[in-house]
Design an enzyme around this catalytic site. Structure first.
Site, PDB file in Angstrom:
ATOM      1  N   CYS A 145       0.732  -1.435   0.170  1.00  0.00           N
ATOM      2  CA  CYS A 145       0.051   0.154   0.554  1.00  0.00           C
ATOM      3  C   CYS A 145       0.884   1.208   0.039  1.00  0.00           C
ATOM      4  O   CYS A 145       0.327   2.705  -0.428  1.00  0.00           O
ATOM      5  CB  CYS A 145      -0.963  -0.074   1.214  1.00  0.00           C
ATOM      6  N   HIS A 180      -3.288   7.357   2.392  1.00  0.00           N
ATOM      7  CA  HIS A 180      -4.099   5.933   2.378  1.00  0.00           C
ATOM      8  C   HIS A 180      -5.652   5.287   2.594  1.00  0.00           C
ATOM      9  O   HIS A 180      -5.509   5.348   3.989  1.00  0.00           O
ATOM     10  CB  HIS A 180      -2.913   4.848   2.744  1.00  0.00           C
ATOM     11  N   ASN A 191     -10.215   0.030  -0.717  1.00  0.00           N
ATOM     12  CA  ASN A 191      -8.744  -0.193  -0.379  1.00  0.00           C
ATOM     13  C   ASN A 191      -8.009  -0.621  -1.428  1.00  0.00           C
ATOM     14  O   ASN A 191      -8.315  -2.111  -2.321  1.00  0.00           O
ATOM     15  CB  ASN A 191      -8.151  -0.987   0.690  1.00  0.00           C
TER      16      ASN A 191
END
Length: 340
Positions: free
Chosen positions: A121, A260, A290
């Site tokens: 990520c 994020h 996500n």
């Protein structure tokens, strides 16, 4: 990286693009697949739906190409003038050739070279710093940085702890030299002692694909959610306050936090630590979930119409590795010209 000297060119974001698959996987859909509920998912993550790429023969390179092509078309960029392509992904179409090479071919960037970067990520943020270094050194004039992941390809839809979290998407930015605006500072970290908390157990050289690994479900991502959550809250909050202190920024100086999109509670905790109100936080986790390396550029795309030259942005990520970081940049163009 250290803050730039006055003689170095800055690497400014001068264009953005994105791609989202058409299929929406809602929380109601997931209620039919695993033992969960819309209320439970929203209260713990903030996610309502996520996008899934379910077109045969299409994967990460396709999404990355579409995001890059939108950027090229919308901002009237000649692909032949792109020098470098960096694709941040943990779901490449194949181990090699690099996804960047597939994108280079599809967009016609004949003069560009490129590579993939794997940092889960945190991939886009790390790729952005890498791309900026080529601009700052004078070795490149145009660097295309893409975050793209087909997380549905490595998600076990019988595992309710992970299948509720992830979606598929791609986001792209173009970096160019600027005397005024661009990336000012970056702080990045990695801690391999916690590598077992979030991983894809098989498919690499240690455990190549076999009947055993497939039967065991080891080609799906595995996450120990609670410790990852704790590390993410601490890591993102600490690194954001660190970069603010390094650059003498207060909450009043930051126009937007670009976090994020892993979990709304993590984002809220980070913003609170920075002293930011909710209107200064870019958040689209409710719509996309996500999307790993794509979350930060997707936010930039969605908020592009609000951004003006000189706006102070703090970007931050946390991912498997463990990896985390924050970047401070000043926005370079009037995004209202590109409002939908």
């Amino acid at each position: 990286m250290s803050t730039l000297s006055s003689t170095q060119p800055q690497a400014a974001i001068t264009a953005v693009g994105h791609f989202l698959p058409e299929r929406r996987l809602t929380n109601t859909d997931l209620e039919q697949m695993v033992e969960t509920s819309d209320e439970w998912i929203q209260s713990r993550t903030g996610i309502k739906e996520r996008r899934i790429l379910d077109d045969d023969g299409k994967a990460t390179a396709y999404m990355a190409t579409q995001a890059a092509q939108e950027l090229i078309d919308t901002h009237d960029i000649d692909p032949a003038t792109i020098d470098i392509i960096i694709v941040a992904t943990v779901t490449p179409d194949m181990l090699f050739p690099a996804t960047a090479c597939l994108v280079q071919d599809q967009i016609g960037a004949r003069s560009a070279w490129g590579f993939d970067l794997s940092a889960a990520c945190s991939g886009f943020l790390f790729a952005l710093t890498n791309g900026a270094s080529f601009i700052e050194s004078g070795r490149a004039e145009r660097v295309l940085v893409i975050g793209a992941d087909t997380m549905s390809s490595i998600t076990d839809y019988s595992d309710r702890s992970t299948c509720i979290l992830f979606g598929d998407a791609a986001g792209a930015v173009l970096l160019e030299p600027s005397d005024t605006y661009g990336l000012q500072d970056a702080v990045h970290h990695a801690d391999g002692t916690h590598s077992d908390l979030l991983k894809l157990p098989a498919g690499g050289s240690l455990r190549p694909a076999s009947h055993e690994t497939v039967d065991a479900g080891d080609h799906y991502l595995k996450q120990d959610g609670r410790p990852v959550f704790r590390h993410a809250v601490t890591g993102m909050s600490d690194v954001c306050t660190d970069i603010m202190e390094r650059n003498d920024l207060s909450g009043n100086d930051v126009d937007y936090l670009v976090p994020h999109q892993a979990n709304r509670r993590i984002i809220d905790a980070t913003a609170n630590r920075m002293g930011l109100s909710s209107d200064k936080v870019m958040m689209n986790i409710d719509r996309y979930g996500n999307t790993t390396a794509a979350t930060v550029p997707l936010c930039l795309y969605d908020w592009q119409h609000e951004l003006r030259p000189g706006h102070n942005l703090v970007l931050t990520t946390f991912g498997g590795g463990l990896t985390w970081g924050a970047s401070y940049l000043t926005w370079a163009y009037d995004g209202s010209e590109y409002a939908d």
